[in-house]
Design a protein around this motif. Structure first.
Motif, short mmCIF file in Angstrom:
data_model
loop_
_atom_site.label_atom_id
_atom_site.label_comp_id
_atom_site.label_asym_id
_atom_site.label_seq_id
_atom_site.Cartn_x
_atom_site.Cartn_y
_atom_site.Cartn_z
N PRO A 446 -4.27 6.75 -9.44
CA PRO A 446 -4.37 6.64 -7.98
C PRO A 446 -5.23 7.77 -7.41
CG PRO A 446 -2.15 7.29 -8.63
CD PRO A 446 -2.92 7.07 -9.88
N GLU A 450 0.01 10.57 -5.82
CA GLU A 450 0.64 9.42 -6.52
C GLU A 450 1.66 8.75 -5.60
OE1 GLU A 450 1.81 7.57 -10.46
OE2 GLU A 450 0.81 9.51 -10.45
N SER A 451 1.63 7.41 -5.59
CA SER A 451 2.59 6.70 -4.74
C SER A 451 3.38 5.72 -5.61
CB SER A 451 1.86 5.97 -3.61
OG SER A 451 1.54 4.67 -3.99
N ASN A 453 3.88 2.78 -5.11
CA ASN A 453 3.20 1.48 -5.10
C ASN A 453 2.31 1.28 -6.32
OD1 ASN A 453 4.36 0.72 -2.77
ND2 ASN A 453 2.57 0.91 -1.47
N PHE A 454 1.84 2.37 -6.93
CA PHE A 454 0.94 2.30 -8.08
C PHE A 454 1.65 1.59 -9.25
CE2 PHE A 454 -0.78 4.36 -12.01
CZ PHE A 454 -2.09 3.89 -11.91
N LYS A 497 -5.76 -1.98 -3.93
CA LYS A 497 -6.19 -1.33 -2.69
C LYS A 497 -5.76 -2.16 -1.47
CE LYS A 497 -10.46 0.08 -0.36
NZ LYS A 497 -11.94 0.10 -0.46
N TYR A 500 -1.48 -3.24 -1.87
CA TYR A 500 -0.51 -2.15 -2.02
C TYR A 500 -0.98 -0.85 -1.37
CZ TYR A 500 2.24 -5.03 -5.16
OH TYR A 500 3.04 -6.02 -5.67
N ASN A 501 -2.14 -0.92 -0.70
CA ASN A 501 -2.68 0.27 -0.01
C ASN A 501 -2.81 1.45 -0.97
OD1 ASN A 501 -3.77 1.38 2.27
ND2 ASN A 501 -1.82 2.27 2.97
N THR A 502 -3.18 1.16 -2.23
CA THR A 502 -3.31 2.21 -3.25
C THR A 502 -4.73 2.17 -3.81
OG1 THR A 502 -0.98 1.91 -3.86
CG2 THR A 502 -2.36 3.08 -5.44
N CYS A 504 -7.66 3.36 -6.19
CA CYS A 504 -7.61 3.90 -7.55
C CYS A 504 -8.99 4.34 -8.03
CB CYS A 504 -7.05 2.86 -8.52
SG CYS A 504 -5.35 2.43 -8.17
#
Length: 727
Positions: A446, A450-451, A453-454, A497, A500-502, A504
């Protein structure tokens, strides 16, 4: 009656490798009289083709003409809406299908369950699992491109699951459209007994409709969206062509159907009813493929093709399906397709929705009701069905019950793709589908903090897609994702992205190398003078009955090694093959045979025997002619004919082996085998040498040994990397 067997290739994975279907034009399973009428008017079809042949456009027209949607929207979403079956925002942006989408429609009192599948080879698992549960399919071909690389893949998948099909030659309005060349390709390249059941009225921009060669009628399309079908007499100018092609159709069917064959030998002309019945028998029996034609985009030929789906493709009870009975040593049992029998259903696709996991289910026998308890045969867990729906792309309609032969979806059920559900009175389980091995990997992490969601996203994608793998590298501690191609992994990174709004960051693509041995080597290893193993390792020519490419064989006699330590030795072997000694790649096509050993009454332990097995394998591996294998891709390049020399030069530069080169109209099609490691950046180079007009597709073919000097170079680089890590 035709019965065929399929065994998964060595580098594929299958929980059970036997997939059996036989076909008959008569009902092949006992069913309730109350079910018969419903099943006779039910079809489960998939729509498959090479990328950009018009599958989703065709599905959109089918939904419009059957009244499932009120208006037609185009694939790339130019009108801001996009095709109904491409519900994902990414699909509408890129103009490609990423996930297969299910819907159902009604045509002339017949219910049709439809699954629109992706054309891109990176998403081949979507086609695989759709064909696993469907009774028949429409193979769509471009009237100019014809049989292309992914068409060959789809054809192989249809043959793997013995799926009857009709062909639809689409894009008949395009310049250079030539359906007769496409039918020749079906016969030559796909080895199908195919013949046209229609001929076009007009060609290219002047396409007006089609002539039905079976019923000898001309169908014209009128109205703003081709919704009105006007039946007329065949134009006099076409009669000669019509008679020629009808005779060709009769001759082709006579070769595969006894009844028409007898009439042909007696020089009698079959009636329209006799010919139609024979086409249906031969199509369901996998002996014949009727070819329809039209232009989905210009609303021509779709309704007559729908009539062909009903007339020539099988109903669910014409397709015998088999399950394995866990209580009877996995004996093969034919399912009845009767709604009153015990429930058997297969979960063939999973999706995450705003209501939780959505599980697509094909009901093979019995009735599934909302609120009832069902059992997952694999886990033995009983679960309640809280909500039962029929899917229409990303929309759903609640239903109270679903009968045999139907496709539906459930909410709130935790399971894996390929699980079988029953009502608990039987222990029947369906055979699984073939899952190809990933060929390309990326490191992923990420961006920024780190979240949770990852990990959540990666777990969900793995559950949904059996070809998407995630693991953490033991040495670098990096998260590695593996898949079927660059686009496959790129789509998942983009979905992380968006969904999950993540955001990478990805590392350099890594090729899925393998290691293997070429000769037998013996081992005799003792760990700390106490726990010993004796035996040999040898190459495996092909996968075993379970589809595994590595195998442990216990051939010990006597009690030199206590029986309770054998599993530890087996575990040690399977751990050792995860990372080979040459470049740390997975070892394949290798058998570990344990013949003898030694144990100490006090000092021996499971850990000691596990370490002994790992060390023995590594020692013997280096004496068994070890080799590094690299994945080779089947690459199909299409470009304007003036760039033929440049394309072949580009493939040669990338160590490609040219298999075939064919000029079609203004284009050249080159088929080659190229190592995957040489394919990175190929699309950019192809565009630059062909002024952006070249296209290519690639598909995994097999693993082959790398050149000796390349192996030496790779081993040296691996040693340097290991030394740098250990500093």
């Amino acid at each position: 009656m035709l019965t065929r067997f399929f065994r998964a290739p060595a580098l594929g994975r299958s929980l059970r490798t036997l997939v059996v279907r036989s076909y008959s034009t008569e009902a092949v399973a006992k069913i309730d009289p109350s079910d018969e009428n419903r099943l006779n008017h039910l079809r489960n079809i998939g729509i498959s083709a090479h990328i950009d042949s018009g599958k989703t456009t065709l599905t959109e027209r089918i939904l419009y003409y059957t009244g499932r949607i009120d208006d037609i929207h185009e694939v790339r979403g130019k009108d801001g809406v996009g095709a109904k079956m491409d519900s994902m925002e990414l699909e509408r942006e890129k103009g490609i299908t990423i996930q297969s989408a299910a819907t159902y429609a009604t045509w002339k009192d017949n219910a049709i369950n439809i699954i629109d599948t992706p054309g891109h080879v990176d998403f081949t698992i979507e086609v695989e699992r759709a064909l696993r549960v469907l009774d028949s399919a429409i193979l769509v071909l471009c009237a100019v491109g014809g049989v292309q690389s992914q068409t060959i893949t789809v054809d192989r998948q249809m043959k793997r699951y013995n799926v009857p099909r009709i062909c639809f030659i689409n894009k008949m309005d395009r310049a250079g459209a030539n359906p007769w060349r496409i039918i020749d390709q079906l016969r030559q390249k796909l080895k199908l007994t195919a013949a046209a059941v229609q001929i076009p009225i007009g060609a290219e921009s002047e396409l007006e409709g089609v002539v039905d060669l079976v019923n000898m009628k001309a169908y014209y399309h009128e109205g703003a969206k081709g919704e009105k079908i006007i039946t007329k007499d065949i134009p006099a100018a076409l009669m000669e062509k019509v008679n020629e092609k009808r005779q060709e159709l009769i001759e082709t069917v006579a070769n595969v159907d006894d009844e028409i064959g007898e009439l042909f030998l007696m020089e009698e002309t079959p009636t329209s009813e006799q010919l139609a019945a024979a086409i249906r028998r031969a199509t369901i029996g996998l002996k014949f493929c009727p070819v329809f034609m039209g232009s989905a985009y210009h609303n021509k030929g779709v309704q007559p093709m729908l009539d062909g789906v009903i007339q020539y493709l099988p109903a669910p009870h014409h397709v015998p399906n088999y399950a394995l009975d866990a209580k009877q040593n996995e004996e093969k049992v034919q399912l009845s397709c009767s709604s009153s029998d015990p429930l058997v259903g297969l979960a063939f696709k999973l999706e995450e929705s705003r209501f939780g996991q959505l599980t697509y289910l094909r009901i093979y026998q019995g009735t599934l009701k909302k609120g009832e308890w069902i059992v997952n045969v694999r886990t033995g867990k009983r679960v309640k069905v809280p909500r039962l729906v029929r899917m229409h792309s990303n929309e759903m309609e609640d239903v109270d019950s679903v009968g045999s032969g139907e496709i539906c979806a459930l909410f709130g059920i935790e399971c894996a793709s390929g699980d079988t559900f029953t009502d608990g009175t039987t222990a029947l389980t369906m055979t699984s589908m073939f899952v190809p091995q990933p060929v390309i990997s990326l490191s992923i992490e990420p961006k920024g903090k780190e979240s949770p969601n990852f990990g959540k996203a990666l777990n969900r994608f793995q559950r949904e897609d059996p070809t998407f793998k995630v693991h953490v590298d033991a040495e670098s501690k990096q998260t590695i994702i593996s898949g079927m191609g660059e686009l496959h992994l790129e789509i998942y990174v983009e979905r992380m992205k968006r969904e999950y709004n993540t955001e990478c960051v990805t590392g350099k693509p890594q090729v899925a190398y393998r290691e293997t041995i070429t000769s037998r080597a013996e081992f005799n290893y003792t760990h700390k003078k106490q726990s010993g193993v004796v035996g040999y390792i040898e190459p495996m020519e092909e996968a075993n009955e379970k589809g595994e490419t590595v195998e442990f064989s216990n051939e010990t006699v006597g009690m030199n090694i206590p029986a309770n330590y054998i599993p530890a030795i087996q575990k040690g072997f399977y751990e050792a093959v995860e990372k080979g000694a040459l470049v740390g790649a997975t070892v394949t096509n290798c058998r570990f045979v344990l013949e003898d050993g030694a144990a100490h009454a006090v000092d021996s332990s499971e850990l000691a025997f596990k370490i002994a097995a790992i060390s023995a394998f590594r020692e013997a591996f280096m004496s068994a002619g070890p080799q590094i294998l690299e994945p080779v891709m089947d690459v199909n390049v299409t470009a304007p004919v003036e760039y033929q020399g440049s394309v072949i030069g580009l493939l040669n530069k990338r160590k490609g082996t040219i298999n075939d080169s064919e000029i079609r109209d203004e284009y050249v099609e080159v088929n080659a085998e190229v190592p995957l490691n040489e394919m990175f950046g190929f699309s950019t180079d192809l565009r630059s040498i062909s002024q952006g007009k070249g296209e290519f597709s690639m598909e995994y073919k097999r693993h082959v040994p790398v050149m000796p000097f390349v192996q030496t170079q790779m081993m040296e680089e691996f040693k340097k990397a290991q030394a740098a890590k250990n500093k």
